[in-house]
Design an enzyme around this catalytic site. Structure first.
Site, PDB file in Angstrom:
ATOM      1  N   TYR A 106      32.346  42.399  37.956  1.00 17.05           N
ATOM      2  CA  TYR A 106      32.229  41.335  38.956  1.00 17.05           C
ATOM      3  C   TYR A 106      33.538  40.556  38.918  1.00 17.05           C
ATOM      4  O   TYR A 106      33.720  39.656  38.105  1.00 17.05           O
ATOM      5  CB  TYR A 106      31.026  40.439  38.665  1.00 17.05           C
ATOM      6  CG  TYR A 106      30.925  39.261  39.609  1.00 17.05           C
ATOM      7  CD1 TYR A 106      31.002  39.448  40.983  1.00 17.05           C
ATOM      8  CD2 TYR A 106      30.756  37.968  39.124  1.00 17.05           C
ATOM      9  CE1 TYR A 106      30.923  38.376  41.851  1.00 17.05           C
ATOM     10  CE2 TYR A 106      30.662  36.890  39.993  1.00 17.05           C
ATOM     11  CZ  TYR A 106      30.754  37.102  41.348  1.00 17.05           C
ATOM     12  OH  TYR A 106      30.681  36.031  42.213  1.00 17.05           O
ATOM     13  N   ASP A 147      31.348  44.516  42.349  1.00 14.05           N
ATOM     14  CA  ASP A 147      31.882  43.619  43.363  1.00 14.05           C
ATOM     15  C   ASP A 147      33.330  43.311  42.971  1.00 14.05           C
ATOM     16  O   ASP A 147      33.576  42.503  42.086  1.00 14.05           O
ATOM     17  CB  ASP A 147      31.031  42.349  43.418  1.00 14.05           C
ATOM     18  CG  ASP A 147      31.520  41.358  44.462  1.00 14.05           C
ATOM     19  OD1 ASP A 147      32.590  41.578  45.059  1.00 14.05           O
ATOM     20  OD2 ASP A 147      30.830  40.332  44.663  1.00 14.05           O
ATOM     21  N   HIS A 249      24.654  40.500  49.603  1.00 11.87           N
ATOM     22  CA  HIS A 249      25.234  41.841  49.482  1.00 11.87           C
ATOM     23  C   HIS A 249      24.151  42.896  49.696  1.00 11.87           C
ATOM     24  O   HIS A 249      22.964  42.632  49.478  1.00 11.87           O
ATOM     25  CB  HIS A 249      25.831  42.055  48.089  1.00 11.87           C
ATOM     26  CG  HIS A 249      27.005  41.198  47.773  1.00 11.87           C
ATOM     27  ND1 HIS A 249      28.287  41.682  47.694  1.00 11.87           N
ATOM     28  CD2 HIS A 249      27.084  39.865  47.494  1.00 11.87           C
ATOM     29  CE1 HIS A 249      29.118  40.697  47.378  1.00 11.87           C
ATOM     30  NE2 HIS A 249      28.408  39.581  47.250  1.00 11.87           N
TER      31      HIS A 249
END
Length: 257
Positions: A106, A147, A249
């Protein structure tokens, strides 16, 4: 192996959404981001009842990453990105599942830019690229999933000027993603959909962006050469974003032969 990544944006408040998707999609491995929970708050029991083992690294309020494996226990190999012992943000975890090294990330958002948050973003990606290179050098099958908080190309964002100053689209950010591709990683979604224009994985809650399909591609799965040769299919489960109490998302997945 069906491998997926999903920024769940608070695992406990969206646990039912996650469980419904797991039951329907049946991924073998899932990388989760933005757990937004302490280690002790991770819903291990519920996930185990759904058939998934897990390793995770939590953080109160922000960040947090996890790797789930269907019918198996991931073997934890790393729970922090190397290169800065002072960095305590829970943004990286790594595990082995069925002979594949899974790196779940992330990456920092970097806003506002310019400023210290953008500097941290670029420094984090430099560290990540260095470690990714080391993983490639092992010769093992490796997937980098998560991500990345980077929009790689102009076509990976809807037509707008509202993001012009955003850290996600800056030349330095895009260069960090391009550097990974130059190392030899394969962008799985773009491999399967080389000409697709609207290949989005994130739609902000604000300004009616989901109904307008005003999206961005922030979530990526990069494959080492050994895994890229086994790539059979890839996709984005867009419908998950349209559910009640949805994350901003949608899950991204690949199938490996």
């Amino acid at each position: 192996m069906k491998l997926a990544t999903f920024n769940i944006n608070n695992i406990n408040s969206r646990l039912e959404n996650l469980l419904v998707w797991l039951a329907k999609a049946k991924p073998d491995v899932v990388c989760l981001q933005e757990l937004k929970s302490r280690d002790t708050q991770f819903p291990l029991t519920r996930l185990a009842h759904a058939g998934y083992g897990a390793v995770w690294k939590g953080e109160p309020t922000w960040n947090g990453v996890a790797i789930l494996a269907r019918g198996a226990e991931p073997v934890l190999t790393r729970e922090a990105l190397p290169g800065d012992d002072a960095d305590r943000q829970a943004r990286y975890i790594e595990a082995a599942v069925d002979g594949v090294v899974i790196a779940c990330l992330y990456a920092p958002n970097g806003n506002p830019q310019p400023g210290p948050k953008f500097d941290y973003k670029l420094a984090w990606h430099e560290r990540f690229a260095a470690h990714a290179g080391d993983l490639l050098d092992t010769g093992l099958p490796v997937a980098l999933a998560g991500d990345f908080n980077i929009v790689p190309e102009p076509r990976d964002i809807y037509q707008t000027r509202s993001y012009d100053d955003n850290a996600l689209v800056q030349p330095e950010s895009r260069a960090a993603f391009a550097a990974l591709i130059d190392q030899g990683w394969t962008d799985a979604l773009r491999k399967v959909f080389p000409r697709e224009e609207k290949l989005y994985t994130f739609w902000d809650y604000r300004r009616n962006r989901w109904p307008r399909d005003a999206g961005l591609r922030l979530d990526h799965i990069l494959l080492s050469k050994k895994l890229a040769r086994k790539l059979k299919a890839a996709g984005v489960d867009r419908e998950v974003r349209g559910g009640e109490n949805a994350s901003d998302h949608a899950p991204v997945w690949v199938e490996l032969g």
